[in-house]
Design a protein around this motif. Structure first.
Motif, PDB file in Angstrom:
ATOM      1  N   LEU A  99       0.829  -1.204   0.000  1.00 38.88           N
ATOM      2  CA  LEU A  99       0.000   0.000   0.000  1.00 38.88           C
ATOM      3  C   LEU A  99       0.867   1.258   0.000  1.00 38.88           C
ATOM      4  N   ARG A 100       1.916   1.257   0.809  1.00 41.13           N
ATOM      5  CA  ARG A 100       2.810   2.426   0.841  1.00 41.13           C
ATOM      6  C   ARG A 100       3.522   2.601  -0.491  1.00 41.13           C
ATOM      7  N   GLY A 101       3.813   1.497  -1.155  1.00 39.20           N
ATOM      8  CA  GLY A 101       4.509   1.562  -2.429  1.00 39.20           C
ATOM      9  C   GLY A 101       3.705   2.234  -3.528  1.00 39.20           C
ATOM     10  N   HIS A 105      -0.387   7.620  -5.100  1.00 40.21           N
ATOM     11  CA  HIS A 105      -1.704   7.193  -5.568  1.00 40.21           C
ATOM     12  C   HIS A 105      -2.421   6.424  -4.466  1.00 40.21           C
ATOM     13  N   PRO A 106      -3.746   6.519  -4.411  1.00 45.94           N
ATOM     14  CA  PRO A 106      -4.496   5.781  -3.388  1.00 45.94           C
ATOM     15  C   PRO A 106      -4.472   4.285  -3.655  1.00 45.94           C
ATOM     16  N   ALA A 107      -4.413   3.507  -2.593  1.00 46.75           N
ATOM     17  CA  ALA A 107      -4.460   2.048  -2.687  1.00 46.75           C
ATOM     18  C   ALA A 107      -5.074   1.517  -1.403  1.00 46.75           C
ATOM     19  N   LEU A 108      -5.802   0.418  -1.516  1.00 47.06           N
ATOM     20  CA  LEU A 108      -6.466  -0.141  -0.345  1.00 47.06           C
ATOM     21  C   LEU A 108      -6.509  -1.662  -0.427  1.00 47.06           C
ATOM     22  N   ALA A 122      -3.123   8.174   1.034  1.00 45.34           N
ATOM     23  CA  ALA A 122      -3.788   8.971  -0.004  1.00 45.34           C
ATOM     24  C   ALA A 122      -5.294   8.735  -0.045  1.00 45.34           C
ATOM     25  N   VAL A 123      -5.771   7.630   0.507  1.00 42.82           N
ATOM     26  CA  VAL A 123      -7.191   7.282   0.407  1.00 42.82           C
ATOM     27  C   VAL A 123      -8.099   8.284   1.112  1.00 42.82           C
ATOM     28  N   PRO A 124      -7.769   8.795   2.313  1.00 41.23           N
ATOM     29  CA  PRO A 124      -8.667   9.771   2.952  1.00 41.23           C
ATOM     30  C   PRO A 124      -8.950  10.994   2.078  1.00 41.23           C
ATOM     31  N   GLY A 129     -15.692  14.391   1.484  1.00 38.28           N
ATOM     32  CA  GLY A 129     -17.033  14.711   1.017  1.00 38.28           C
ATOM     33  C   GLY A 129     -17.987  13.536   1.001  1.00 38.28           C
ATOM     34  N   VAL A 130     -17.504  12.319   1.224  1.00 43.93           N
ATOM     35  CA  VAL A 130     -18.375  11.148   1.286  1.00 43.93           C
ATOM     36  C   VAL A 130     -19.203  11.218   2.563  1.00 43.93           C
TER      37      VAL A 130
END
Length: 206
Positions: A99-101, A105-108, A122-124, A129-130
């Motif tokens: 995920l850090r790699g 870019h967002p990754a989950l 990056a995901v937050p 706005g969600v």
């Protein structure tokens, strides 16, 4: 009262789901059709090895192989543990590194029901706005992506993305017969899917 499944009933259910005749499955498993018929009807009791052999040819998920073993009176063979189990620390670290790699870019990471397990920093920003109720408790990433109070209004090709998500769920439900995934698909199908606004056409240059 919950119906107790037998090995025979589970075999027949999965064979039917895989669209295999008794003869086809018997040939794949290298047993006689008569033997398979006896197993499905309960006239014969399968050995542990026979259950695992038939489960392999039916492509059963590991948790369903455990259920079939239990139905036959045998102990489960495939352990199931949550990601936060102490003995999975190496696996958690590997997931974290992946995920850090992906930054910036967002990754989950998700489980088999598309529940969020971990995400990078990056995901937050992506979820700004969600609606809070979509991010409370167990967060289902497919629900967030298709919900009108989630990410759906931001997806330009929402119709195509929605069709892809539902087709993916259809494939997973067909493979696993998972009731929770089926319920999720029903829920997502009921969500509104407005067509994205069309971009105005630019006038041609003279």
């Amino acid at each position: 009262m919950e119906q107790k499944h037998t090995v025979g009933s589970l075999l027949k259910q999965w064979r039917t789901r895989r669209r295999l005749s008794q003869l086809a499955l018997a040939l794949e498993a290298q047993i006689s059709q008569r033997h398979l018929s006896f197993l499905e009807s309960g006239r014969s009791q399968p050995s542990r090895d026979m259950i695992l052999q038939l489960a392999e040819h039916l492509g059963l998920p590991l948790r369903d192989r455990n259920l079939m073993l239990n139905a036959g009176g045998y102990a489960a063979q495939f352990p199931q543990r949550p990601l936060d189990a102490p003995d999975l620390s190496a696996a958690r670290e590997a997931v974290s590194r992946i995920l850090r790699g992906h930054l910036p870019h967002p990754a989950l990471a998700v489980d088999r029901h598309w529940t969020l397990l971990a995400a990078n920093a990056a995901v937050p920003y992506l979820l700004t706005g969600v609606a809070p109720h979509l991010l409370a408790g167990e967060v289902n990433v497919l629900r967030v992506s298709l919900h009108p109070e989630g990410l759906a209004p931001r997806i330009l090709n929402l119709g195509a993305w929605r069709a892809h998500v539902l087709a993916r769920l259809d494939h997973e439900i067909e493979a696993t017969a998972d009731a929770r995934l089926a319920a999720l698909r029903t829920e997502l199908t009921a969500l509104p899917c407005p067509e994205p606004a069309k971009q105005p056409r630019m006038p041609r240059q003279p």
